[in-house]
Design an enzyme around this catalytic site. Structure first.
Site, mmCIF file in Angstrom:
data_model
loop_
_atom_site.group_PDB
_atom_site.id
_atom_site.type_symbol
_atom_site.label_atom_id
_atom_site.label_comp_id
_atom_site.label_asym_id
_atom_site.label_seq_id
_atom_site.Cartn_x
_atom_site.Cartn_y
_atom_site.Cartn_z
ATOM 1 N N SER A 137 0.838 -1.211 0.000
ATOM 2 C CA SER A 137 0.000 0.000 0.000
ATOM 3 C C SER A 137 0.873 1.262 0.000
ATOM 4 C CB SER A 137 -0.875 -0.020 1.278
ATOM 5 O OG SER A 137 -1.630 1.154 1.402
ATOM 6 N N LEU A 175 3.146 4.401 0.045
ATOM 7 C CA LEU A 175 4.481 4.793 -0.423
ATOM 8 C C LEU A 175 5.304 3.584 -0.873
ATOM 9 C CD1 LEU A 175 5.365 7.462 2.321
ATOM 10 C CD2 LEU A 175 3.996 7.700 0.246
ATOM 11 N N SER A 209 9.361 10.491 9.034
ATOM 12 C CA SER A 209 8.257 11.446 8.868
ATOM 13 C C SER A 209 8.769 12.833 9.269
ATOM 14 C CB SER A 209 7.117 11.051 9.813
ATOM 15 O OG SER A 209 6.113 12.044 9.805
ATOM 16 N N TYR A 249 3.276 7.888 17.723
ATOM 17 C CA TYR A 249 3.757 7.830 16.333
ATOM 18 C C TYR A 249 5.011 8.686 16.181
ATOM 19 C CZ TYR A 249 3.672 8.499 11.236
ATOM 20 O OH TYR A 249 4.003 8.549 9.902
ATOM 21 N N LYS A 276 9.000 7.648 15.378
ATOM 22 C CA LYS A 276 9.763 8.193 14.246
ATOM 23 C C LYS A 276 11.026 8.926 14.745
ATOM 24 C CE LYS A 276 6.899 6.778 11.043
ATOM 25 N NZ LYS A 276 7.279 5.824 9.998
ATOM 26 N N THR A 291 -2.161 8.784 0.926
ATOM 27 C CA THR A 291 -2.168 7.305 0.989
ATOM 28 C C THR A 291 -3.278 6.879 1.959
ATOM 29 O OG1 THR A 291 -0.755 7.137 2.943
ATOM 30 C CG2 THR A 291 0.376 7.300 0.812
HETATM 31 N N1 LIG Z 1 1.374 9.096 3.925
HETATM 32 C C1 LIG Z 1 1.918 10.043 4.675
HETATM 33 O O1 LIG Z 1 1.448 11.203 4.705
HETATM 34 C C2 LIG Z 1 3.144 9.735 5.494
HETATM 35 C C3 LIG Z 1 3.815 10.825 6.071
HETATM 36 C C4 LIG Z 1 4.942 10.577 6.831
HETATM 37 C C5 LIG Z 1 5.391 9.287 6.997
HETATM 38 N N2 LIG Z 1 4.721 8.242 6.425
HETATM 39 C C6 LIG Z 1 5.232 6.892 6.662
HETATM 40 O O2 LIG Z 1 5.308 6.187 5.448
HETATM 41 C C7 LIG Z 1 5.231 4.790 5.709
HETATM 42 C C8 LIG Z 1 4.203 4.198 4.742
HETATM 43 O O3 LIG Z 1 2.927 4.723 5.034
HETATM 44 P P1 LIG Z 1 1.829 4.946 3.895
HETATM 45 O O4 LIG Z 1 1.516 6.370 3.867
HETATM 46 O O5 LIG Z 1 2.243 4.262 2.665
HETATM 47 O O6 LIG Z 1 0.559 4.239 4.592
HETATM 48 P P2 LIG Z 1 -0.299 2.959 4.179
HETATM 49 O O7 LIG Z 1 -0.870 3.151 2.827
HETATM 50 O O8 LIG Z 1 -1.216 2.722 5.315
HETATM 51 O O9 LIG Z 1 0.781 1.781 4.106
HETATM 52 C C9 LIG Z 1 1.357 1.252 5.262
HETATM 53 C C10 LIG Z 1 2.134 0.008 4.903
HETATM 54 O O10 LIG Z 1 2.688 -0.540 6.104
HETATM 55 C C11 LIG Z 1 2.370 -1.915 6.172
HETATM 56 N N3 LIG Z 1 2.267 -2.346 7.550
HETATM 57 C C12 LIG Z 1 1.486 -1.849 8.532
HETATM 58 N N4 LIG Z 1 1.617 -2.548 9.656
HETATM 59 C C13 LIG Z 1 2.519 -3.534 9.386
HETATM 60 C C14 LIG Z 1 3.062 -4.597 10.130
HETATM 61 N N5 LIG Z 1 2.708 -4.834 11.413
HETATM 62 N N6 LIG Z 1 3.957 -5.423 9.544
HETATM 63 C C15 LIG Z 1 4.306 -5.216 8.245
HETATM 64 N N7 LIG Z 1 3.835 -4.232 7.493
HETATM 65 C C16 LIG Z 1 2.939 -3.400 8.041
HETATM 66 C C17 LIG Z 1 1.028 -2.031 5.434
HETATM 67 O O11 LIG Z 1 0.834 -3.344 4.938
HETATM 68 P P3 LIG Z 1 -0.106 -4.474 5.579
HETATM 69 O O12 LIG Z 1 -1.320 -3.789 6.113
HETATM 70 O O13 LIG Z 1 -0.376 -5.384 4.429
HETATM 71 O O14 LIG Z 1 0.730 -5.114 6.626
HETATM 72 C C18 LIG Z 1 1.253 -1.070 4.284
HETATM 73 O O15 LIG Z 1 1.953 -1.708 3.244
HETATM 74 C C19 LIG Z 1 4.831 4.648 7.182
HETATM 75 O O16 LIG Z 1 5.971 4.348 7.950
HETATM 76 C C20 LIG Z 1 4.333 6.040 7.539
HETATM 77 O O17 LIG Z 1 4.521 6.313 8.901
HETATM 78 C C21 LIG Z 1 3.609 8.447 5.674
#
Ligand SMILES: NC(=O)c1ccc[n+]([C@@H]2O[C@H](COP(=O)([O-])OP(=O)(O)OC[C@H]3O[C@@H](n4cnc5c(N)ncnc54)[C@H](OP(=O)(O)O)[C@@H]3O)[C@@H](O)[C@H]2O)c1
Length: 266
Positions: free
Chosen positions: A16, A18, A142, A155, A159, A190
């Protein structure tokens, strides 16, 4: 994209957001992509969407909250492809509740996934990197790995902890040619806000305005892949407000403290 050619790249969080975006992006390169997250069916969907492109795929489901599975998974992946050149950590869960409302169980769960899961995996692939005198850890932290905002206590702490750990790793491993790139996104559109935990452990199940108005995953991937290829140490990827927030906090911490009480973070 030449930088990534021939490399063995492990993407955690590839089901999912990023991590999925980076998988689509890097599939155009002749490299090997190891895809991890909990949901195997989603990893297969991502692989199938890219099956006619140049990359080869390994599907390696894991739960970052299960240390034994992480060790087993590393052993399976190394048995299959030998070693990892670039370990990309994009697995994680966010939070949308106050300190008062968030149970200690939820605080620990966030730390277990975002911090302990990531460092466990990085540590497990490190010996082969040292042996080969080559490797890179790319960690999606983040903007709140540097600043902190309301409703993100656990959270943000997870980070911040990643920055502490990986800054030390970078310094320790300099002589072994093992690099660390910390990617610090602001808001990117996302599913992160859907999956974010409320204080009782339930998921928020809602798209935040801030997320909806954030960068696209494609914009993130463009900037992130350039930064990785340039072997940057730390990169801020976000809108004007989030990136400015980092600099205001650094140079005017008192002013930041007053602003952050009032900003909309959902
Ligand atoms: N989007 C933003 O605005 C943003 C901003 C700053 C930082 N981030 C960081 O970017 C990273 C990716 O987030 P995203 O925005 O892509 O969100 P997302 O669409 O919710 O994706 C999160 C990913 O993490 C995986 N995940 C969650 N829990 C897990 C676990 N226990 N074991 C293994 N995999 C796990 C999920 O896969 P499954 O559910 O299949 O396990 C999914 O592939 C995160 O670390 C988030 O903190 C995002």
């Amino acid at each position: 994209m030449k930088y990534f050619e021939g490399k063995h790249i492990w993407i955690v969080g590839a089901s999912s957001g990023l991590g999925e975006g980076l998988t689509h992006f890097l599939s155009d390169v002749d490299c090997t992509l190891v895809l991890s997250a909990r949901r195997e069916e989603e990893l297969i969907r991502v692989r199938e969407a890219n099956k006619d492109k140049k990359a080869k795929f390994v599907i390696a489901p894991l739960d970052l909250a299960q240390p034994e599975r992480i060790d087993q998974c590393v052993a399976e992946v190394e048995e299959q492809i030998g070693y990892i050149d670039i370990m990309i950590q994009s697995g994680g869960i966010s939070q949308r509740d106050t300190v008062l409302n968030t149970s200690m169980e939820v605080q620990r769960q966030i730390m277990e996934v975002n911090y302990f899961g990531a460092i466990h995996l990085s540590r497990a692939v490190l010996p082969k990197m040292v042996e080969r005198q080559s490797g890179m850890h790319v960690v999606v932290t983040s903007a709140v790995g540097i600043i902190s905002t309301p409703f993100r206590s656990g959270y943000s702490a997870s980070k911040h902890a990643l920055h502490g750990f990986y800054d030390a790793l970078r310094a320790e491993q300099h002589q072994n040619n093992v690099k660390v790139t910390l990617l610090c996104p602001g808001y990117v559109h996302t599913n992160i806000s859907y999956n974010a935990l409320m204080g009782d452990g339930s998921q928020q199940q809602k798209l935040d305005n801030a997320q909806a108005n954030g960068l696209s995953v494609e914009q993130f991937c463009e900037i992130a892949t350039k930064a990785i290829a340039a072997e940057k140490e730390e990169v801020y990827i976000g809108g004007f407000k989030e990136v400015m927030g980092i600099y205001v906090k650094r140079f005017f911490p008192g002013l930041f403290s007053r602003i952050v009480r009032k900003i909309a973070v959902t």
